[in-house]
Write a protein that holds these residues in place. Sequence first.
Motif, PDB file in Angstrom:
ATOM      1  N   LEU A  41       0.808  -3.259  -0.085  1.00  0.00           N
ATOM      2  CA  LEU A  41       1.180  -3.867  -1.361  1.00  0.00           C
ATOM      3  C   LEU A  41       2.092  -2.948  -2.165  1.00  0.00           C
ATOM      4  O   LEU A  41       3.043  -3.395  -2.815  1.00  0.00           O
ATOM      5  CB  LEU A  41      -0.073  -4.212  -2.164  1.00  0.00           C
ATOM      6  CG  LEU A  41      -0.962  -5.308  -1.568  1.00  0.00           C
ATOM      7  CD1 LEU A  41      -2.239  -5.457  -2.384  1.00  0.00           C
ATOM      8  CD2 LEU A  41      -0.221  -6.633  -1.487  1.00  0.00           C
ATOM      9  N   TYR A  42       1.809  -1.645  -2.111  1.00  0.00           N
ATOM     10  CA  TYR A  42       2.656  -0.668  -2.794  1.00  0.00           C
ATOM     11  C   TYR A  42       4.082  -0.738  -2.252  1.00  0.00           C
ATOM     12  O   TYR A  42       5.053  -0.778  -3.026  1.00  0.00           O
ATOM     13  CB  TYR A  42       2.084   0.738  -2.598  1.00  0.00           C
ATOM     14  CG  TYR A  42       3.077   1.854  -2.860  1.00  0.00           C
ATOM     15  CD1 TYR A  42       3.362   2.259  -4.162  1.00  0.00           C
ATOM     16  CD2 TYR A  42       3.728   2.492  -1.802  1.00  0.00           C
ATOM     17  CE1 TYR A  42       4.279   3.279  -4.399  1.00  0.00           C
ATOM     18  CE2 TYR A  42       4.639   3.511  -2.035  1.00  0.00           C
ATOM     19  CZ  TYR A  42       4.915   3.901  -3.332  1.00  0.00           C
ATOM     20  OH  TYR A  42       5.823   4.906  -3.568  1.00  0.00           O
ATOM     21  N   PHE A  44       5.529  -3.179  -0.740  1.00  0.00           N
ATOM     22  CA  PHE A  44       6.122  -4.481  -1.059  1.00  0.00           C
ATOM     23  C   PHE A  44       6.709  -4.475  -2.469  1.00  0.00           C
ATOM     24  O   PHE A  44       7.860  -4.862  -2.683  1.00  0.00           O
ATOM     25  CB  PHE A  44       5.047  -5.567  -0.916  1.00  0.00           C
ATOM     26  CG  PHE A  44       5.594  -6.966  -0.936  1.00  0.00           C
ATOM     27  CD1 PHE A  44       6.166  -7.518   0.200  1.00  0.00           C
ATOM     28  CD2 PHE A  44       5.525  -7.734  -2.085  1.00  0.00           C
ATOM     29  CE1 PHE A  44       6.677  -8.817   0.194  1.00  0.00           C
ATOM     30  CE2 PHE A  44       6.025  -9.035  -2.110  1.00  0.00           C
ATOM     31  CZ  PHE A  44       6.603  -9.572  -0.965  1.00  0.00           C
ATOM     32  N   GLY A 133       5.318  -3.335   4.328  1.00  0.00           N
ATOM     33  CA  GLY A 133       5.456  -3.839   2.978  1.00  0.00           C
ATOM     34  C   GLY A 133       6.891  -3.948   2.507  1.00  0.00           C
ATOM     35  O   GLY A 133       7.364  -5.024   2.134  1.00  0.00           O
TER      36      GLY A 133
END
Length: 241
Positions: A41-42, A44, A133
Amino acid sequence: MIPTLRVLMHMGSLQRLFPFWLVAMALFVSFYSGWLLLALLYGFVLQFFVEYAMHRFLLHREPPTDQGIFNQLYRSHIGHHEFPSDAEFFTGDDHWYPVRFGLISLALHTAVLTLFVGLVPAAIWSFVALFAGSVSAFAFYEYCHTLAHLNIRKGWFGQRITRSHLAHHFQDHHATFHVSFGMGWIDRLFGTAHDLETARARYDRETILSMGMDPEDLRLVTARKAYGVTKMPRGAKRAAS
């Protein structure tokens, strides 16, 4: 959607990133943990800031005086503004650049994380963050960007992207540097959101497609010749007539 995906499949940068993405996804599945999900997520979200920063500060920097460097900037972005519907200029010609950028980022992230979690976890987390990501976010950006420029039938999603991005091309090239859907908050955060009154004040019909440069600037003329461009930007034709 199909015409857009067809263009993406032939993008050299995405083709070169795809093997790295596969390895990153394999690592994500094999070593899955909450921390690894957070890393993905980071990466992304990080890519959307990279998208903004590169577009604003690298691709829209002051035009170089050195012709060789200017030619590179022309091929990577100015040409796209002059001929926004030409798929040849949707991306730059250095298709390995995203891979090199990702590997450098990988090395930096790994070096920092190693101090806290050790080398192996740091390398895995960084690889997943950047090549799962960030590459996924980069592919989404390319999808949105291509969809905005293709002359095809578009639904609500495509129309929203097109209106937002083409305002950058045809109304105010000093604003709206985000391209990916839903990322307008980044422009608002950094003070470059589209404003109709400001756009009207800045607008110059003769130079809008050349990012503020005179369409007959010798650097532009030389760069067009270097890349075999024999036509003039649409706005320049109208201005000259």
